[in-house]
Design a protein around this motif. Structure first.
Motif, PDB file in Angstrom:
ATOM      1  N   LEU A 254       0.826  -1.209   0.000  1.00 51.99           N
ATOM      2  CA  LEU A 254       0.000   0.000   0.000  1.00 51.99           C
ATOM      3  C   LEU A 254       0.861   1.259   0.000  1.00 51.99           C
ATOM      4  O   LEU A 254       0.619   2.192  -0.784  1.00 51.99           O
ATOM      5  N   ALA A 255       1.872   1.306   0.881  1.00 48.84           N
ATOM      6  CA  ALA A 255       2.740   2.490   0.964  1.00 48.84           C
ATOM      7  C   ALA A 255       3.501   2.707  -0.340  1.00 48.84           C
ATOM      8  O   ALA A 255       3.621   3.843  -0.826  1.00 48.84           O
ATOM      9  N   THR A 256       4.017   1.628  -0.922  1.00 46.71           N
ATOM     10  CA  THR A 256       4.748   1.742  -2.189  1.00 46.71           C
ATOM     11  C   THR A 256       3.826   2.244  -3.293  1.00 46.71           C
ATOM     12  O   THR A 256       4.212   3.094  -4.102  1.00 46.71           O
ATOM     13  N   GLY A 257       2.592   1.728  -3.322  1.00 54.22           N
ATOM     14  CA  GLY A 257       1.634   2.176  -4.329  1.00 54.22           C
ATOM     15  C   GLY A 257       1.313   3.652  -4.198  1.00 54.22           C
ATOM     16  O   GLY A 257       1.238   4.376  -5.206  1.00 54.22           O
ATOM     17  N   VAL A 258       1.143   4.118  -2.974  1.00 59.07           N
ATOM     18  CA  VAL A 258       0.863   5.541  -2.740  1.00 59.07           C
ATOM     19  C   VAL A 258       2.025   6.410  -3.216  1.00 59.07           C
ATOM     20  O   VAL A 258       1.832   7.434  -3.897  1.00 59.07           O
ATOM     21  N   LEU A 259       3.248   6.008  -2.871  1.00 59.80           N
ATOM     22  CA  LEU A 259       4.425   6.784  -3.262  1.00 59.80           C
ATOM     23  C   LEU A 259       4.606   6.800  -4.779  1.00 59.80           C
ATOM     24  O   LEU A 259       4.962   7.836  -5.359  1.00 59.80           O
ATOM     25  N   LEU A 260       4.377   5.676  -5.436  1.00 60.25           N
ATOM     26  CA  LEU A 260       4.501   5.631  -6.896  1.00 60.25           C
ATOM     27  C   LEU A 260       3.431   6.498  -7.557  1.00 60.25           C
ATOM     28  O   LEU A 260       3.693   7.147  -8.575  1.00 60.25           O
ATOM     29  N   ALA A 261       2.243   6.532  -6.977  1.00 63.53           N
ATOM     30  CA  ALA A 261       1.177   7.393  -7.517  1.00 63.53           C
ATOM     31  C   ALA A 261       1.550   8.866  -7.386  1.00 63.53           C
ATOM     32  O   ALA A 261       1.334   9.660  -8.311  1.00 63.53           O
ATOM     33  N   ILE A 262       2.115   9.236  -6.222  1.00 58.99           N
ATOM     34  CA  ILE A 262       2.549  10.628  -6.025  1.00 58.99           C
ATOM     35  C   ILE A 262       3.673  10.976  -6.989  1.00 58.99           C
ATOM     36  O   ILE A 262       3.763  12.098  -7.499  1.00 58.99           O
ATOM     37  N   ALA A 263       4.544   9.993  -7.259  1.00 58.70           N
ATOM     38  CA  ALA A 263       5.707  10.235  -8.119  1.00 58.70           C
ATOM     39  C   ALA A 263       5.358  10.254  -9.602  1.00 58.70           C
ATOM     40  O   ALA A 263       6.146  10.747 -10.417  1.00 58.70           O
ATOM     41  N   ALA A 264       4.189   9.746  -9.990  1.00 58.15           N
ATOM     42  CA  ALA A 264       3.840   9.578 -11.408  1.00 58.15           C
ATOM     43  C   ALA A 264       4.002  10.842 -12.252  1.00 58.15           C
ATOM     44  O   ALA A 264       4.504  10.779 -13.386  1.00 58.15           O
ATOM     45  N   PRO A 265       3.627  12.044 -11.765  1.00 54.73           N
ATOM     46  CA  PRO A 265       3.759  13.241 -12.613  1.00 54.73           C
ATOM     47  C   PRO A 265       5.189  13.564 -13.033  1.00 54.73           C
ATOM     48  O   PRO A 265       5.375  14.365 -13.964  1.00 54.73           O
TER      49      PRO A 265
END
Length: 738
Positions: free
Chosen positions: A370-381
């Motif tokens: 979950l934490a990795t998914g959140v961070l990757l989503a924030i990093a996507a832009p």
């Protein structure tokens, strides 16, 4: 170091004060040598600056006065009279070159309602021009009052330089007066006592003052810059306070656990002191990577940061233990009753962090995913990130009068606000062949349809140098301007002045600076990233003698940096949420910000990593299994890490409120990254990953057993430390085993 300082308290304290005073005094006497134009930019821009410097020529600061009327055209006698009045007023100041009438240069708009009076401001360098321009601005403002039915406004290098100079001083003062009380207030909440709160702030400020003197003193060998001073304040205050906080909190914990003063100090030195040292070395090594960029401004920022971090570490490991030895329990003087009581109640780890950590340790795999998914989503832009040297209009806040003037000039005279300048050096600049080539250069440039007039040729016969100003279409740092510059450099110049034997003709200007800077950044990105990652990995490997800890540290830091990049692109490039921090999306991220953030965040995030993992390893070395050690390490450091993170986020956020866009981007990027690092990374992802790895956290291949042992030494005198497993009933509830 801690033991020596405790034994020689007066020597350590007065030695530190003498060092600060001497460094500051000598630095002030020496003064600061600033980065020159030739040093500050790479590529053809640097070559052009060197040609002008070698010839003893200083590019004068160009200024423009816009004369505009919605009712009258440039052919009307009243319009011509207003133009003549502007020229006369500028000339009367005695601070400029001869103004060029738009009727001679052709600087008349297509709709015939606007004209540009162009001139240069006197001054051997930009600083001198900035000092001379106020008189000129006052003269132009006086003409505007006389002709209220016209728009008469000044815009140019000297007037914008004056704004930047004034704003930089105001912003720097505001940052100092905001960040210091903010840090003090946070520490007061953290310690609940005035003396304990003041101590880290005083040490951080003295470290910054001493470092400023050292940087000025050495600027004759390595030139410094205004940006370097800002970064030094930003980082110096953050790490200086954090390092003292780590040390002081550990000493207070040991005293609260019943240790005598000497033992508490020795334990703090052996544990938190070592974490401070490792963190400081990591920051220094990471910042050293910026030297690989080959850009003078980056070298200046890197050196200033290294000096302030080394000074802060030195103060934390010497004068702080000496002061603690002197003060003893009087460090708790000036208790604020409510705050002190709240701190004591939260001393064993807040309910919030316990509530977060319990489910993470219960289901580590789900938490990690979950934490990795959140961070990757924030990093996507970050995949859409566009970097550029921001133009004057992009750097300044919305509504600025200079920006409004420049926009009116661009609307009336489409094209880049700053022309490209071809700097030509030849064996004989006045030869018939070169004279013809210079004329052909201008005609071919206009014939491409990517550049426009008026062009301006200036010949310096004695120096065999000529400059040709050619305005480009586009905004200055968009694709249109970059394409025009490419045509000028690769087609027009080689086909004209470039064909003359012995001639050299680099192209400079703001667009050229942005293109060359981005090219240099792109080329140096991989070496810098590789250097920082490799040495951070090596330092973690040596510090903890664990391959798993080293790999985990690097991967977690990369995630937090990626998330910071994503926020930068989203806010400052695309404008999402930009209004919340008083700005707007400008379509690009400042070229130097991503690399700078990577380097500094990789160093600073190690603060928390080293501090937390050191506590985990301490508990594990005393017999706890890894899961229990992780639980204890996170809980016992939660208060310190939270306080340290709040201070860093607060200090960095102050820079996010400053006027210049580059400072905003740097401050917000650092604040977001530290916030993510101290919450999602340290409170969720780190314990989840270490719980999943179990004993494999401490894996070191046999072929690496030769590595030197620099891990934390045993606590002095057999003291177990405040978190001793046998005496901590909280640990028994999470599966502690002897």
């Amino acid at each position: 170091m801690g033991a020596w300082s405790a034994r020689h308290r007066k020597t350590a304290v007065f030695g530190w004060l003498l060092f600060v005073v001497l460094a500051s005094f000598l630095g002030g006497v020496h003064g600061s040598d600033k980065v020159t134009d030739a040093e500050s930019m790479p590529g053809q821009v640097a070559r052009a600056a060197r040609i002008l410097d070698d010839a003893g020529l200083k590019t004068p600061a160009g200024e423009t006065v816009l004369v505009q009327s919605s009712a009258l055209t440039v052919d009307d006698p009243a319009f011509r009279a207003a133009v003549d009045r502007v020229s006369a007023a500028v000339r009367a100041t005695g601070r400029t070159g001869e103004p060029h009438s738009p009727y001679d240069t052709g600087a008349l708009s297509a709709d015939r309602h606007s004209a540009l009076v162009q001139f240069t401001v006197d001054g051997a360098d930009r600083e001198a021009a900035v000092a001379n321009v106020p008189a000129v601005m006052d003269a132009v403002a006086g003409v505007q009052k006389e002709h209220a039915d016209f728009v008469i406004e000044e815009y140019g290098e000297a007037s914008s330089g004056k704004w930047f100079s004034d704003q930089f001083k105001d912003d720097f003062a505001r940052a100092e007066w905001t960040a210091v009380p903010l840090a003090l207030g946070i520490l007061l909440v953290a310690f609940g006592a005035v003396v304990a709160a003041v101590l880290p702030v005083v040490l951080a400020i003295t470290a910054f003052v001493a470092a400023g003197g050292l940087v000025a003193l050495s600027s004759g060998l390595l030139h410094t810059s205004d940006d370097a001073s800002s970064v030094m304040l930003l980082v110096g205050l953050a790490v200086g306070v954090d390092y003292c906080l780590f040390y002081l909190r550990r000493e207070r914990e040991e005293r609260a656990a019943g240790r005598d003063r000497a033992t508490a100090l020795r334990i703090a030195a052996a544990t938190s002191g070592r974490a401070v040292l490792v963190s400081g070395v990591t920051v220094v090594v990471a910042m050293a990577g910026m030297f690989l960029t080959g850009i003078a401004d980056f070298r200046a920022m890197s050196f200033a940061t290294i000096v302030v971090v080394v000074t802060a570490v030195l103060g934390s490991l010497t004068v702080l233990p000496a002061l603690l030895s002197m003060l003893g329990d009087r460090v708790e003087k000036g208790r604020v009753p409510l705050l002190h009581r709240l701190r004591r109640e939260a001393g064993s780890g807040s309910r919030f962090w316990n509530a977060v950590l319990t489910p993470v340790l219960r289901r580590p795999l789900a938490a990690a995913v979950l934490a990795t998914g959140v961070l990757l989503a924030i990093a996507a832009p970050l995949l859409t990130m566009h970097t550029a040297n921001l133009t004057f209009q992009q750097q300044l806040p919305k509504g600025n009068s200079l920006v409004a003037t420049s926009q009116r000039v661009e609307a009336a005279f489409p094209g880049s606000p700053s022309p490209a300048t071809v700097v030509v050096r030849a064996r004989d600049i006045t030869s018939p062949e070169m004279t013809a080539a210079l004329a052909e250069l201008q005609s071919r440039a206009l014939a491409t349809g990517r550049m426009h007039g008026p062009t301006e040729l200036t010949v310096h016969a004695e120096q065999n140098v000529a400059t040709v100003d050619i305005p480009l279409y586009g905004s200055g740092n968009d694709e249109t301007s970059a394409a025009a510059l490419k045509v000028l450099r690769e087609e027009v110049v080689p086909a004209t002045v470039g064909k003359v034997p012995g001639a050299e003709a680099p192209v400079t200007g703001s667009t050229a600076g942005s293109v060359d800077f981005n090219a240099q950044m792109s080329g140096s990105m991989l070496p810098v990233f590789g250097f920082v990652v490799a040495f951070a990995f090596l330092l973690m490997l040596l510090s903890f003698r664990s391959l798993s800890v080293a790999v985990t540290a690097v991967l977690l830091n990369l995630l937090s940096v990626g998330a910071a990049y994503g926020v930068l692109a989203l806010v400052f490039q695309h404008g999402v949420g930009a209004s919340l921090i008083g700005t707007a999306g400008v379509g690009a991220v400042e070229s130097w910000v991503p690399l700078f953030l990577f380097v500094i965040l990789f160093g600073l995030s190690m603060d928390y990593h080293v501090f937390v993992v050191s506590r985990i390893k301490e508990a594990r070395d005393r017999g706890l299994d890894t899961r229990a050690a992780v639980a204890h390490g996170i809980r016992s450091t939660a208060g310190v890490v939270t306080s340290a993170a709040v201070i860093m986020v607060g200090v960095f956020a102050v820079f996010g409120t400053l006027s210049m866009q580059s400072m905003k981007q740097m401050g917000v990027g650092l604040a977001v990254a530290v916030l993510i690092d101290a919450t999602i990374i340290r409170a969720v992802l780190l314990p989840a990953v270490m719980s999943l790895l179990g004993e494999r956290n401490w894996y070191l291949p046999r072929w690496l057993h030769w590595l030197p042992r620099i891990e934390a030494e045993g606590l002095p005198g057999g003291a177990q430390g405040a978190e001793g497993a046998a005496h901590d009933p909280r640990l028994l509830g999470v599966g502690a085993h002897r």
